[in-house]
Design a protein around this motif. Structure first.
Motif, mmCIF file in Angstrom:
data_model
loop_
_atom_site.group_PDB
_atom_site.id
_atom_site.type_symbol
_atom_site.label_atom_id
_atom_site.label_comp_id
_atom_site.label_asym_id
_atom_site.label_seq_id
_atom_site.Cartn_x
_atom_site.Cartn_y
_atom_site.Cartn_z
ATOM 1 N N THR A 109 -12.988 35.298 -14.562
ATOM 2 C CA THR A 109 -13.078 35.523 -16.006
ATOM 3 C C THR A 109 -13.692 34.289 -16.650
ATOM 4 N N VAL A 110 -14.620 34.486 -17.562
ATOM 5 C CA VAL A 110 -15.196 33.391 -18.332
ATOM 6 C C VAL A 110 -14.863 33.620 -19.796
ATOM 7 N N ALA A 111 -14.262 32.627 -20.429
ATOM 8 C CA ALA A 111 -13.932 32.694 -21.855
ATOM 9 C C ALA A 111 -14.390 31.406 -22.505
ATOM 10 N N GLY A 112 -15.348 31.516 -23.432
ATOM 11 C CA GLY A 112 -15.897 30.318 -24.047
ATOM 12 C C GLY A 112 -16.598 29.463 -23.012
ATOM 13 N N ASP A 113 -16.173 28.208 -22.885
ATOM 14 C CA ASP A 113 -16.809 27.301 -21.929
ATOM 15 C C ASP A 113 -15.945 27.076 -20.694
ATOM 16 N N THR A 114 -15.042 28.015 -20.402
ATOM 17 C CA THR A 114 -14.116 27.830 -19.292
ATOM 18 C C THR A 114 -14.130 29.025 -18.350
#
Length: 396
Positions: free
Chosen positions: A233-238
């Motif tokens: 999972t990618v959320a924002g810059d993480t």
């Protein structure tokens, strides 16, 4: 709470079985789903339903038969079919989508884009080396990254060349091919452009590495995350990913640098969910967890009846999770059955709202997944798709 309490209770308390039978009677069938439904429709092995913000409810099918639509649009309120697009013979992947098209590929050796407003095929591109008996070759959906659709072609039986194939979103023209040194361990996730980096995908491999690829096929970074990472999972810059090292990892999406590690008690089969500053993840250790997304601090956990195999997924302030059932585990394990199969509803603070145990195979076959899409919760079975009634989320 003692470790045996809920799983033993779910297996042994007769009153729960009687209660579930009462729920089943709401549909008038003894073997129906053990909770009220808004509607059910017959679909052979439906893939996870998706609903774009401006589009209809979309559902694909793993079926290899020509007569079964590869993409259908359903009315979310009634389940009535609006349109269906068929394709060649061959098992199909789950659906990826953007603001205009749904994407899939199949063992008919085609990658296809469907305009979901018009209900028409937008383009179809020939693939090679996909028509194999390997059960994992079409396990994961295409991922949309910038102006590119990334098709994840990867098997589990060494008869498929593991690779990512980049196609143009507009016409399906080939952009790149990136061969992989090992099979995918989970589903890749798209990463937006930022901090001087191109858009791309992060792919988890069975060799224990996470690798970010740009939309030109170049590798931006790689990190040794430990054996058998989960879907990403990618959320924002993480980037968030579970690992068989019994950890949940958070990494910088631009550099791959590990920001924090949070301990679990077993591996992770499903994709972590990120919402409102929290990361929710279910483990093979029978627990559903919530962590602070910035620090990795554990906020709560709740014991379930079996390993988490699908979810959690979120609708409003509710989390819906499926435990048990059959799951194709990448690597040497193959398809693994877990018992019992149950569906849980939690509030986002960890409060248990409802739990429903599938004591026997219901009409429609075994439960394969549950997903929230556009404000509704949908359950996919072997031969049926159901929308759960709203009161399932409000039970106390």
């Amino acid at each position: 709470m003692p470790s045996y309490s809920r799983r033993d209770a779910l297996k042994t308390i007769p009153a729960l079985a009687a209660g579930l039978a009462g729920c089943a009677s709401l549909t008038g069938r003894d073997d129906s789903l053990p909770m009220p439904t808004a509607w059910t429709v017959d679909v052979r092995t439906p893939t996870r339903a998706v609903r774009p913000p401006s589009g209809p409810l979309l559902v694909g099918t793993e079926s290899q038969f020509r007569d079964d639509p590869m993409v259908s649009a359903l009315d979310p309120a009634t389940g009535e079919e609006r349109w269906a697009v068929t394709g060649g013979k061959g098992r199909r992947s789950p659906l990826g989508f953007d603001d205009r098209h749904a994407y899939l590929f199949s063992r008919a050796e085609r990658a296809t884009a469907v305009d979901y407003e018009a209900g028409e095929r937008a383009w179809s591109t020939e693939l090679t080396g996909v028509d194999r008996p390997d059960p994992g070759v079409v396990q994961y959906p295409p991922a949309v990254a910038g102006d590119t659709v990334v098709v994840p072609i990867s098997g589990v039986e060494h008869d498929v060349v593991d690779r990512l194939l980049g196609l143009s979103r507009e016409g399906g023209d080939r952009r790149f091919r990136a061969d992989l040194p090992a099979s995918l361990a989970g589903a890749p996730a798209p990463v937006p452009a930022g901090d001087g980096s191109q858009a791309g995908v992060v792919a988890p491999l069975l060799d224990g590495t996470l690798r970010r690829f740009a939309t030109d096929g170049s590798e931006s970074w790689r990190v040794d995350a430990g054996p058998s990472p989960s879907s990403v999972t990618v959320a924002g810059d993480t980037v968030f990913v579970g690992s068989a090292t019994e950890e949940l990892l958070a990494l910088d999406a631009a550099t791959g640098e590990v920001r924090w590690r949070a301990p679990l008690q077993n591996t992770v089969f499903s994709r972590p969910l990120v919402a409102d500053g929290r990361v929710y993840v279910g483990g093979a250790d029978y627990f559903l967890y919530a962590f602070d997304a910035a620090s990795g601090t554990r906020l709560w956990r709740d014991e379930l009846a079996a390993p988490v195999t699908r979810g959690p997924t979120r609708v409003d302030d509710r989390l819906v999770t499926v435990v048990g059932s059959d799951i194709l585990v990448r690597g040497h394990s193959g398809t693994v059955p877990f018992d019992p199969t149950a569906l849980y509803v939690h509030a986002t603070d960890g409060t248990l709202v409802d739990e429903q145990l599938f004591e026997r195979t219901p009409d429609g076959g075994r439960v394969n997944w549950a997903v929230a899409a556009g404000g509704g919760v949908y359950v996919g079975q072997e031969w049926q798709l159901a929308r759960l009634a709203p009161e399932v989320l409000d039970a106390e």
